[in-house]
Scaffold this active site. Structure first.
Site, PDB file in Angstrom:
ATOM      1  N   GLU A 111       0.821  -1.276  -0.007  1.00 40.27           N
ATOM      2  CA  GLU A 111       0.035  -0.113   0.175  1.00 40.27           C
ATOM      3  C   GLU A 111       0.815   1.284   0.036  1.00 40.27           C
ATOM      4  OE1 GLU A 111      -2.207  -0.214   3.658  1.00 40.27           O
ATOM      5  OE2 GLU A 111      -3.039  -2.222   3.337  1.00 40.27           O
ATOM      6  N   LYS A 113       2.386   4.450   1.438  1.00 36.92           N
ATOM      7  CA  LYS A 113       2.815   4.931   2.822  1.00 36.92           C
ATOM      8  C   LYS A 113       1.990   6.555   2.755  1.00 36.92           C
ATOM      9  CE  LYS A 113       5.827   4.956   6.611  1.00 36.92           C
ATOM     10  NZ  LYS A 113       5.213   6.109   7.225  1.00 36.92           N
ATOM     11  N   ASP A 115       1.515  10.062   3.797  1.00 35.61           N
ATOM     12  CA  ASP A 115       2.418  11.088   4.530  1.00 35.61           C
ATOM     13  C   ASP A 115       1.226  12.017   5.509  1.00 35.61           C
ATOM     14  OD1 ASP A 115       4.461  11.985   5.871  1.00 35.61           O
ATOM     15  OD2 ASP A 115       5.318  12.920   4.203  1.00 35.61           O
ATOM     16  N   TYR A 223      -6.807   1.646   6.937  1.00 37.34           N
ATOM     17  CA  TYR A 223      -5.835   0.582   6.607  1.00 37.34           C
ATOM     18  C   TYR A 223      -5.440  -0.651   7.383  1.00 37.34           C
ATOM     19  CZ  TYR A 223      -2.654   4.013   8.367  1.00 37.34           C
ATOM     20  OH  TYR A 223      -1.811   5.042   9.308  1.00 37.34           O
ATOM     21  N   LYS A 311      10.976   2.892   2.737  1.00 37.16           N
ATOM     22  CA  LYS A 311      10.872   4.197   2.190  1.00 37.16           C
ATOM     23  C   LYS A 311      11.353   4.709   0.775  1.00 37.16           C
ATOM     24  CE  LYS A 311      10.093   7.065   5.489  1.00 37.16           C
ATOM     25  NZ  LYS A 311      10.552   7.193   6.793  1.00 37.16           N
ATOM     26  N   CYS A 405      21.828  46.073 -12.900  1.00 37.20           N
ATOM     27  CA  CYS A 405      22.186  44.641 -13.276  1.00 37.20           C
ATOM     28  C   CYS A 405      23.572  44.190 -12.963  1.00 37.20           C
ATOM     29  CB  CYS A 405      21.768  44.665 -14.776  1.00 37.20           C
ATOM     30  SG  CYS A 405      22.684  43.004 -15.345  1.00 37.20           S
ATOM     31  N   CYS A 408      25.873  43.769 -16.288  1.00 35.78           N
ATOM     32  CA  CYS A 408      26.088  44.776 -17.071  1.00 35.78           C
ATOM     33  C   CYS A 408      26.068  46.231 -16.488  1.00 35.78           C
ATOM     34  CB  CYS A 408      25.414  44.788 -18.419  1.00 35.78           C
ATOM     35  SG  CYS A 408      23.459  45.144 -18.268  1.00 35.78           S
ATOM     36  N   CYS A 423      16.683  43.182 -16.106  1.00 32.95           N
ATOM     37  CA  CYS A 423      17.659  44.016 -16.527  1.00 32.95           C
ATOM     38  C   CYS A 423      16.968  44.422 -18.189  1.00 32.95           C
ATOM     39  CB  CYS A 423      18.949  43.234 -16.950  1.00 32.95           C
ATOM     40  SG  CYS A 423      20.290  44.105 -17.936  1.00 32.95           S
ATOM     41  N   CYS A 428      22.908  43.196 -22.604  1.00 31.56           N
ATOM     42  CA  CYS A 428      23.558  42.647 -21.524  1.00 31.56           C
ATOM     43  C   CYS A 428      24.157  41.239 -22.007  1.00 31.56           C
ATOM     44  CB  CYS A 428      22.446  42.370 -20.517  1.00 31.56           C
ATOM     45  SG  CYS A 428      23.041  41.644 -19.120  1.00 31.56           S
TER      46      CYS A 428
END
Ligand code: IVH
Length: 662
Positions: A111, A113, A115, A223, A311, A405, A408, A423, A428
């Site tokens: 099944e 797992k 969380d 479950y 896991k 910037c 540049c 910018c 640039c």
């Protein structure tokens, strides 16, 4: 350090983190960092059994009971699961069971797992009477009122042979989509967003006022069963089916498999599917199917010997922000980035995470020197989820967002209604390097060997001033670059020459027109079929292309109105780049014909049918007239079919149409 001292230290740390996690719902370390501490303690205790004490965290399920809720004694202890992390560890688990039961192969139920948060529900005479958290496994907290607010939790059981008493266990969680929506609403109200679904599910269930819980989108799956009266189950599958028959929500996703190979297959399949699932999972739970085996196997302290959690690689880890810097992209967008102490997360080593934009940086309040949770889910760009403020020392440095910037020195401007700063200097070097890199990318012009570093070096040495400049490069110029041998230079030149022979779709995508991704490039190529037609298309023409709206059309128009862009495109064509229009299947039944589609087709959508006809050189029209060559009539065709018959237009059934597509 002596083993006894280390053991004491580990217990102290684990107790602290247990409290943060189970009681306060405010973990300071990631699950995998916690697992690591726990495993170190388990290993030490295994090597020094004399150090094991009844109150060691390895002997308890963990988590104290909050005083504010009534206590509930579980009729049967709520167990936790042992973890395995690889093939070898699962094999050990499987071997133990096979040996214990004296069989060659064991049948398992696998099944996801979930969380979330483990809970228990008690039904008496089919009525939901009490619900509780796991607590320390023996005693939990009464959260009945809160559980009642969960929309998919039945308040009474249905179906046949409802047991007089049923203690059933499961998981409370929040679905990804619900979580996203909830966070959006919280942020819109100026409240703080939750870090992840697990923490918010746990936090929501511990609200003293159940009205608060009711406003949270919690879900539940059951479950396992604790005590049950008047009913016995021979297998786990039978138990799950009974729960479902009584109207309890049971995860439909489960695999009944045999032995290691079966479990490994289920594990791999679930891992591949992980991100497509509507809820978060952190592994696969593997359970022995036969009840009599379970009874004989029993349990070790806190976990059963008949089940284990295999896991998945962690998707969230903690690490340190070494430095914050900004990156200038090909459209001039300035993105703050965090340089991290490298950490293994989501299956790869991550050393950088995006902070998206200045607002995001401020909202998360990330500072240089901070400890943070990083998350990398699937192929998603690594992200900083949250700063671990408890770890701040006061030495962390706030980042000052640049007003010019950084590459540049050009002016930085924030667009109206947008969070991005750009910018504004098109010349640039960072933007040019970005445009080169994008141009060369595999799904664009596919110039092998032209990576990020090389693009930057070529711009810095001023070898090119636009993407068209690539086609003027020669061996001498290239070998002048640092660490560029004659062989790699020649390979690169070959790759550049090879790229001239390309498709219109790739070419359009390679130009890097703002907002034009691969799908739009494909649609444009199919519609216009040659570069000049696209360059000169009006806003109106552009909006006729499928899926192109006014904004996208404006963006494309704007791009081709710039003299500089037109010059680059012209130069590319002059240099010999020859984008081929999308292929049209050799002349056939649809070439040059006008076709009308009506009714519902069972094997394909309207769009797919249209595409198939266009690919074969036909045109699809919306209405039947004398100019119509054919009408494809699906299920429930109406007035168009009548009209076609009146006009004597050829009518095709779906099967006849499908045959012509072959
Ligand atoms: S069975 C003795 N099945 O994982 C068996 N647990 O680390 C106990 N969990 O406390 C649980 N999905 O909160 C089981 N399909 C699943 C599960 C599951 C998630 C959680 C549960 C449990 C923890 C154990």
């Amino acid at each position: 350090m002596k083993p006894a001292d280390r053991v004491a230290k580990l217990r102290e740390e684990l107790a602290y983190h247990n409290h943060r996690y189970y009681t306060l719902d405010a973990p300071e370390i990631s699950d995998s960092a916690y697992d690591k501490l726990m495993r170190e303690l388990q290993t030490l205790e295994a090597a020094h059994p004399e150090l094991v004490t009844p109150d060691s965290p390895t002997q308890r399920v963990g988590g104290a009971v909050l005083e504010k809720f009534e206590k509930v004694t579980h009729r049967q202890q709520m167990l936790s699961l042992g973890n395995v992390f690889d093939d070898g560890e699962f094999t050990e688990f499987d071997d133990r069971i096979r040996k214990g039961m004296n069989v060659d192969q064991v049948q398992y139920v696998c099944e996801p797992k979930m969380d979330g948060l483990a809970i228990e529900l008690v039904y008496e005479k089919g009525k939901f009477v009490q619900g509780s958290t796991r607590g320390d496994g023996a005693i939990g907290e009464d959260v009945t009122e809160n559980l009642k607010t969960i929309k998919n939790l039945p308040l009474s059981l249905s179906g046949k042979k409802v047991p007089p008493l049923l203690e059933v266990r499961g998981e409370v969680f929040i679905r990804k989509a619900d979580f996203k929506r909830m966070n959006e609403q919280l942020l819109a109200r100026g409240e703080e967003a939750f870090v992840n679904p697990r923490n918010s599910a746990a936090g929501s269930l511990r609200q003293l006022d159940s009205k608060n819980t009711a406003s949270r989108p919690l879900s539940i799956y059951l479950y396992e069963v604790g005590v049950v009266e008047g009913r016995e189950f021979e297998t786990h599958v039978e138990k799950l089916d009974a729960l479902a028959e009584w109207g309890l929500p049971v995860n439909p996703r489960r695999n009944v498999v045999k032995g290691f190979a079966g479990v490994k297959g289920a594990w791999s399949a679930l891992l591949a599917e992980r991100h497509a699932l509507p809820y978060e999972i952190d592994g696969l739970v593997v359970k022995v199917d036969r009840t009599d085996y379970r009874t004989r196997l029993g349990q070790v302290s806190k976990s059963p010997r008949w089940a284990v959690a295999w896991k998945f690689p962690p998707e969230e880890m903690e690490t340190k922000v070494e430095r914050i810097l900004v990156q200038v992209g090909r459209t001039g967008a300035i993105t703050p980035l965090a340089e991290l102490t490298p950490v293994f997360v989501g299956g790869v080593t991550v050393s950088r995470a995006t902070l998206h934009n200045e607002d995001e940086l401020r909202r998360k309040d990330v500072r240089e020197g901070d400890w943070v949770f990083v998350r990398r889910a699937g192929d998603v760009i690594p992200e900083i989820v949250k700063v671990i403020t408890a770890k701040r020392t006061g030495k962390e440095k706030e980042f000052v967002f640049p007003t010019k910037c950084p590459v540049c020195g050009g002016a930085v401007k924030r667009e109206e209604d947008a969070a991005v700063q750009r910018c504004t200097n098109r010349a640039c070097p960072a933007q040019l390097a970005g445009r080169l890199r994008h141009f060369a990318t595999r799904t664009a012009m596919d110039i092998d060997g032209l990576g990020e570093k090389l693009c930057e070096a070529m711009v810095e040495k001023e070898l090119v001033t636009s993407v068209a400049g690539l086609y003027d490069l020669d061996l001498d110029t290239l070998t002048g670059l640092e660490r560029m041998g004659e062989k790699s230079a020649q390979n690169l030149l070959d790759a550049i020459v090879k790229s001239k022979d390309t498709t219109l779709r790739r070419f359009i995508y390679a130009l890097g027109i703002p907002d034009v991704g691969e799908a739009t490039a494909k649609a444009l190529a199919e519609h216009f079929r040659e570069v000049p037609a696209l360059m000169n298309a009006s806003l109106e023409d552009l909006q006729k292309v499928k899926d192109i709206g006014p904004e996208m059309a404006a963006s494309i128009r704007e791009y081709f109105e710039e003299a500089e862009n037109r010059a680059v495109v012209t130069a590319l064509l002059k240099a010999g780049v020859s984008p081929k229009p999308p292929e049209v299947v050799a002349a056939g039944a649809f070439t040059g014909k006008t076709i009308v589609l009506t009714g519902t087709l069972s094997s394909m959508s309207r769009d797919e049918a249209k595409e198939a006809i266009e690919k074969r050189g036909g045109k699809v029209s919306g209405s039947v007239s004398k100019k119509t060559d054919m009408l494809v009539a699906g299920e429930e065709a109406g007035s168009k079919l009548t009209k076609a018959k009146e006009l004597g237009v050829k009518v095709l059934t779906e099967a006849e149409f499908a045959a012509l597509l072959k």
